[in-house]
Structure formats: C-alpha cells, structure tokens
Motif scaffolding. Structure first.
Motif, PDB file in Angstrom:
ATOM      1  N   LEU A  28       6.317  20.835  -1.773  1.00 54.60           N
ATOM      2  CA  LEU A  28       7.068  19.648  -2.936  1.00 54.60           C
ATOM      3  C   LEU A  28       6.497  18.660  -3.764  1.00 54.60           C
ATOM      4  N   VAL A  29       6.379  19.238  -4.783  1.00 50.63           N
ATOM      5  CA  VAL A  29       6.014  17.879  -5.880  1.00 50.63           C
ATOM      6  C   VAL A  29       6.646  17.473  -6.072  1.00 50.63           C
ATOM      7  N   VAL A  30       7.470  15.595  -6.118  1.00 51.69           N
ATOM      8  CA  VAL A  30       8.796  15.211  -6.485  1.00 51.69           C
ATOM      9  C   VAL A  30       7.971  14.754  -7.634  1.00 51.69           C
ATOM     10  N   PHE A  31       9.463  15.343  -8.609  1.00 45.44           N
ATOM     11  CA  PHE A  31       9.002  13.931  -9.786  1.00 45.44           C
ATOM     12  C   PHE A  31       9.648  12.919  -9.970  1.00 45.44           C
ATOM     13  N   PRO A  32       9.523  12.083 -10.370  1.00 50.58           N
ATOM     14  CA  PRO A  32       9.700  10.526 -10.380  1.00 50.58           C
ATOM     15  C   PRO A  32      10.750  10.465 -11.626  1.00 50.58           C
ATOM     16  N   SER A  64      12.972  17.505  -8.889  1.00 53.46           N
ATOM     17  CA  SER A  64      13.150  16.157  -9.119  1.00 53.46           C
ATOM     18  C   SER A  64      13.514  15.403  -8.112  1.00 53.46           C
ATOM     19  N   LEU A  65      13.359  13.967  -8.004  1.00 55.16           N
ATOM     20  CA  LEU A  65      13.791  13.154  -6.894  1.00 55.16           C
ATOM     21  C   LEU A  65      14.875  12.720  -5.767  1.00 55.16           C
ATOM     22  N   ASP A  66      15.897  13.348  -6.670  1.00 52.48           N
ATOM     23  CA  ASP A  66      16.865  14.285  -6.057  1.00 52.48           C
ATOM     24  C   ASP A  66      17.418  16.070  -5.653  1.00 52.48           C
ATOM     25  N   GLY A  67      16.193  16.403  -6.076  1.00 51.16           N
ATOM     26  CA  GLY A  67      16.265  18.244  -5.703  1.00 51.16           C
ATOM     27  C   GLY A  67      16.015  18.850  -6.182  1.00 51.16           C
ATOM     28  N   VAL A  68      16.576  18.063  -8.052  1.00 54.22           N
ATOM     29  CA  VAL A  68      17.226  19.348  -8.783  1.00 54.22           C
ATOM     30  C   VAL A  68      15.413  20.032  -9.084  1.00 54.22           C
ATOM     31  N   VAL A  69      16.036  21.347  -9.073  1.00 56.68           N
ATOM     32  CA  VAL A  69      14.810  22.701  -9.356  1.00 56.68           C
ATOM     33  C   VAL A  69      14.721  24.017 -10.605  1.00 56.68           C
ATOM     34  N   GLN A  70      16.226  22.643 -11.658  1.00 60.14           N
ATOM     35  CA  GLN A  70      16.997  23.977 -12.367  1.00 60.14           C
ATOM     36  C   GLN A  70      15.703  23.421 -13.850  1.00 60.14           C
TER      37      GLN A  70
END
Length: 192
Positions: A146-150, A11-17
């Motif tokens: 990293l694929v960053v989701f908005p 996620s944009l704030d680095g969450v991978v969970q």
C-alpha cells in the motif's frame, strides 16, 4: 507456486476511488494533488515492482483503464507492463484491449487458485478493488503493498469491505517514498 500481491494507492482513510480524478468522483484527483513532488520517487518504486512481476491480475475496468494509458507508451516500464501476461477477471469481457491478456470468466476463486498453481513468481493486482475484496475474502492474497497518500477524504470506495471473518496481516516492511508517501508491505497471516 504463484504469489498474489495487491499493489495499490490509498488515501490515509483507505479510499481507492478515482485517484486520478477522471471518474467524476467529487473527491477524486487525490493522487497527483497529494503526491506532489513525491510522485517521481513513487514512479521509481512502481518501476522496480514491475520488473519483479511475472503477471498481472486485473478486473475488467482496471484492464480497460491500464490498456488505454499504457498500450501506446514506450520506455522500460511501459515495455515491461505491456509485455507481461495479463489475466482479466470478467464475466462479460470477450476481447481484452491490452496485449497478452487472457480472460478468466469462470468462478473467481477457482480460476485464481488455478492461476496460482500454474504460475511461479508474483502475480500483481493493480487497482481492481472489487476483485481485491473477493481475493481477500477467500484467502487468496499473499501480500499487500500500500502506498498511503497523506490525505483523509472522508468518503469514497475503500480498499477493504466487509469480510466473513478477521483477516490477520503482518507488517513486513515500511518505507517513506519521497517526503510524504508511506509504502507499507503486509503479508497475510494464515491460521494453522
């Protein structure tokens, strides 16, 4: 010499969970919800990456997750992923479920260092954020994709945890996937 590449969705704030929402995390399911129509283009990028990969390095839970989803699939990407050599870091796993898997059950740093010396090409790590943190801490990572989701989730397990020291990275590529996903590639900067 092998090259350890971390490839993950965040996620944009680095969450991978819990990107697919199957773990029961209250904020899970962000991959499909915020990837939308861009996921078709994301799949093309993931396919290209799989074609350039020489081996996968995974933690036990990620290995189980991928084995459950990919073992029964067919097609070029599935055939490639299923056929790749896989190395699973685990002190408890005896019989890995995914084909062509080898369990690395010794010291993570020495096992992965040995793997890097023995293999040529990209050794890609999908998901496996606990393993990723250990690899980053011990300077075994060469590149991050990293694929960053908005979306900002505000809570959840993040890709980066505490480290013993700063970990400098250099941005080497940026792309937009579809209309809303950012694909960022960083290489680790080694101190001389």
């Amino acid at each position: 010499m092998g090259k350890i590449v971390i490839s993950t969705n965040v996620s944009l704030d680095g969450v991978v969970q819990d990107p697919d929402g199957e773990e029961g995390f209250r904020l899970g399911g962000w991959f499909g919800r915020f990837g939308g129509k861009d996921l078709e283009e994301w799949a093309r990028v993931a396919h290209e990456e799989a074609l350039g990969t020489e081996a996968l390095l995974l933690g036990r839970r990620s290995d189980e997750w991928f084995a459950e989803r990919w073992s029964s699939r067919s097609g070029e990407r599935a055939d490639r992923l299923n056929g790749l050599p896989k190395y699973v870091v685990s002190s408890a796993l005896v019989d890995p479920r995914w084909t062509n898997s080898t369990v690395l059950n010794g010291d993570v740093v020495s096992e992965v260092s040995k793997l890097k010396r023995e293999l040529d090409g990209e050794i890609v790590v999908y998901a496996s954020y606990q393993l990723v943190r250990a690899l980053i801490e011990h300077d075994l990572v060469d590149e991050l994709r990293l694929v960053v989701f908005p979306v900002v989730l505000g809570a959840g397990k993040r890709l980066f945890g505490e480290t013993g020291d700063k970990k400098a990275m250099r941005l080497v590529d940026t792309k937009t996937i579809g209309d809303g996903l950012a694909f960022l590639t960083y290489e680790m900067v080694r101190e001389a």
